[in-house]
Design a protein around this motif. Sequence first.
Motif, mmCIF file in Angstrom:
data_model
loop_
_atom_site.group_PDB
_atom_site.id
_atom_site.type_symbol
_atom_site.label_atom_id
_atom_site.label_comp_id
_atom_site.label_asym_id
_atom_site.label_seq_id
_atom_site.Cartn_x
_atom_site.Cartn_y
_atom_site.Cartn_z
ATOM 1 N N VAL A 176 0.849 -1.190 0.000
ATOM 2 C CA VAL A 176 0.000 0.000 0.000
ATOM 3 C C VAL A 176 0.885 1.240 0.000
ATOM 4 C CG1 VAL A 176 -1.870 -1.175 1.230
ATOM 5 C CG2 VAL A 176 -0.161 0.121 2.526
ATOM 6 N N VAL A 177 0.292 2.378 -0.345
ATOM 7 C CA VAL A 177 0.966 3.671 -0.263
ATOM 8 C C VAL A 177 0.177 4.561 0.686
ATOM 9 C CG1 VAL A 177 1.606 5.759 -1.524
ATOM 10 C CG2 VAL A 177 1.974 3.518 -2.570
ATOM 11 N N THR A 178 0.839 5.041 1.726
ATOM 12 C CA THR A 178 0.204 5.897 2.721
ATOM 13 C C THR A 178 0.625 7.348 2.511
ATOM 14 O OG1 THR A 178 2.002 5.741 4.332
ATOM 15 C CG2 THR A 178 0.357 3.947 4.327
ATOM 16 N N GLN A 179 0.007 8.241 3.250
ATOM 17 C CA GLN A 179 0.381 9.657 3.184
ATOM 18 C C GLN A 179 1.814 9.849 3.684
ATOM 19 O OE1 GLN A 179 -1.459 12.184 1.720
ATOM 20 N NE2 GLN A 179 -2.677 10.394 1.096
ATOM 21 N N GLU A 180 2.204 9.055 4.669
ATOM 22 C CA GLU A 180 3.596 9.097 5.139
ATOM 23 C C GLU A 180 4.550 8.718 4.018
ATOM 24 O OE1 GLU A 180 6.521 6.858 8.386
ATOM 25 O OE2 GLU A 180 4.351 6.596 8.498
ATOM 26 N N ASP A 181 4.179 7.693 3.241
ATOM 27 C CA ASP A 181 5.016 7.281 2.120
ATOM 28 C C ASP A 181 5.172 8.386 1.090
ATOM 29 O OD1 ASP A 181 5.358 4.646 3.117
ATOM 30 O OD2 ASP A 181 3.427 4.056 2.284
ATOM 31 N N SER A 223 2.977 7.430 -6.646
ATOM 32 C CA SER A 223 2.048 8.247 -5.868
ATOM 33 C C SER A 223 0.601 8.034 -6.291
ATOM 34 C CB SER A 223 2.411 9.732 -6.001
ATOM 35 O OG SER A 223 3.696 9.992 -5.454
ATOM 36 N N GLN A 224 0.374 7.576 -7.510
ATOM 37 C CA GLN A 224 -0.995 7.406 -7.971
ATOM 38 C C GLN A 224 -1.744 6.346 -7.168
ATOM 39 O OE1 GLN A 224 -1.179 5.903 -12.113
ATOM 40 N NE2 GLN A 224 0.860 5.046 -11.797
ATOM 41 N N PHE A 225 -1.007 5.433 -6.515
ATOM 42 C CA PHE A 225 -1.682 4.414 -5.719
ATOM 43 C C PHE A 225 -2.292 4.979 -4.446
ATOM 44 C CE2 PHE A 225 1.356 2.002 -8.293
ATOM 45 C CZ PHE A 225 0.496 1.076 -8.868
ATOM 46 N N ALA A 226 -1.820 6.140 -4.020
ATOM 47 C CA ALA A 226 -2.403 6.777 -2.834
ATOM 48 C C ALA A 226 -3.853 7.164 -3.076
ATOM 49 C CB ALA A 226 -1.590 7.997 -2.429
ATOM 50 N N ASP A 227 -4.248 7.310 -4.333
ATOM 51 C CA ASP A 227 -5.628 7.655 -4.668
ATOM 52 C C ASP A 227 -6.545 6.431 -4.712
ATOM 53 O OD1 ASP A 227 -4.909 10.345 -4.942
ATOM 54 O OD2 ASP A 227 -4.360 10.072 -7.050
ATOM 55 N N GLY A 231 -5.024 3.066 -0.415
ATOM 56 C CA GLY A 231 -3.693 3.192 -1.013
ATOM 57 C C GLY A 231 -3.204 1.897 -1.635
ATOM 58 N N ASN A 232 -4.126 1.094 -2.123
ATOM 59 C CA ASN A 232 -3.821 -0.273 -2.551
ATOM 60 C C ASN A 232 -2.906 -0.350 -3.773
ATOM 61 O OD1 ASN A 232 -4.013 -3.112 -2.893
ATOM 62 N ND2 ASN A 232 -5.734 -2.847 -4.291
ATOM 63 N N ILE A 233 -1.806 -1.095 -3.618
ATOM 64 C CA ILE A 233 -0.996 -1.526 -4.757
ATOM 65 C C ILE A 233 -1.342 -2.977 -5.072
ATOM 66 C CG2 ILE A 233 1.312 -1.893 -5.695
ATOM 67 C CD1 ILE A 233 2.388 0.112 -3.703
ATOM 68 N N CYS A 234 -1.144 -3.831 -4.072
ATOM 69 C CA CYS A 234 -1.400 -5.259 -4.292
ATOM 70 C C CYS A 234 -1.919 -5.944 -3.028
ATOM 71 C CB CYS A 234 -0.138 -5.959 -4.790
ATOM 72 S SG CYS A 234 1.249 -5.916 -3.625
ATOM 73 N N GLN A 235 -2.479 -5.183 -2.094
ATOM 74 C CA GLN A 235 -2.936 -5.788 -0.838
ATOM 75 C C GLN A 235 -4.013 -6.840 -1.074
ATOM 76 O OE1 GLN A 235 -6.127 -2.237 0.413
ATOM 77 N NE2 GLN A 235 -4.570 -2.882 1.838
ATOM 78 N N HIS A 236 -4.818 -6.652 -2.106
ATOM 79 C CA HIS A 236 -5.889 -7.602 -2.396
ATOM 80 C C HIS A 236 -5.355 -8.938 -2.903
ATOM 81 C CE1 HIS A 236 -4.814 -5.675 -6.141
ATOM 82 N NE2 HIS A 236 -5.487 -6.574 -6.837
ATOM 83 N N LEU A 237 -4.080 -8.947 -3.338
ATOM 84 C CA LEU A 237 -3.495 -10.173 -3.878
ATOM 85 C C LEU A 237 -2.749 -10.991 -2.826
ATOM 86 C CD1 LEU A 237 -2.055 -8.814 -7.251
ATOM 87 C CD2 LEU A 237 -4.127 -10.175 -6.925
ATOM 88 N N LEU A 238 -2.404 -10.401 -1.704
ATOM 89 C CA LEU A 238 -1.574 -11.084 -0.714
ATOM 90 C C LEU A 238 -2.164 -12.406 -0.238
ATOM 91 C CD1 LEU A 238 -0.329 -8.060 1.441
ATOM 92 C CD2 LEU A 238 0.707 -9.071 -0.599
#
Length: 286
Positions: A176-181, A223-227, A231-238
């Motif tokens: 995931v991408v967070t605001q901190e990231d 950064s587009q994953f923050a939207d 903030g999902n990049i691949c969390q649904h695949l884990l």
Amino acid sequence: MARPGAGGALLRRLRVLAQLPPAARGAPPLGLRGPAAAAASASYGTSITSAKIKVNGVPLHYKQTGQGDHAVLLLPGMLGSSQSDFGPQLKSMNKQLFTIVAWDPRGYGQSIPPARDFPPDFFERDARDAVDLMQALKFKNFSMLGWSDGGITALIAAAKYPTLIHKLVVWGANAVVTQEDLKLYNAIRDVSKWSEKIRKRMEEMYGHEYFAKTCEAWVDGISQFADMPDGNICQHLLPHIKCPTFIIHGGKDPLVPQFHAEYLHKHIKGSRIATPSSKKGDHFNS
């Protein structure tokens, strides 16, 4: 997205953490000692092939060495290449146990052209390229060692192609991408602020203009994953990752906070994790 150019030292440590055989740690192969060990080491397989093969319409560069039954693909990080990120592993990993392939993703290293771009599915595209590269090289199944963006790519590949991936090691990766990231990513947007040592190495590989332009494009791309939701990049695949998985976190990683490694460990069933909080002498936490 671990610190660009930092893979060498961590990967040398990885050979110990992953508990590879003594030969992979620099000891003589097969328990040999004395003159026999010297002779065996000299002929242990230092030859490294460098070639290109067209995959999904793109000529991809890769390096290959070893003749072992266990095929391993090494996946570099952001702006990395087979040589810049995995030179020590190509030289030192046990070449009797492993066949080692290190690749340059499209737009990186010697896989230029095309120029690197970052559409919304660039991680999925890299995962497809990586798997198709190994299939084109006639490997029926293989393990993946990925760091930084290469770790994310490996996570996606393991989830989407479970019958092909034997084992998985990732470090400096996040789902995931967070605001901190975002704050951390934007801090490296301007390459003039990078350390001189790393900046010089990147400029030697790419030239200043391509390096600077691609770094900015990467920051925008990640950064587009923050939207995305959460903030999902691949969390649904884990949850779909079924192969044995080892997650490593470096205590001095300036771009990936430790909670990302812990998140991966929590959501990949049966995974193991090594963090700075691991007990001395115990490299794995259940």
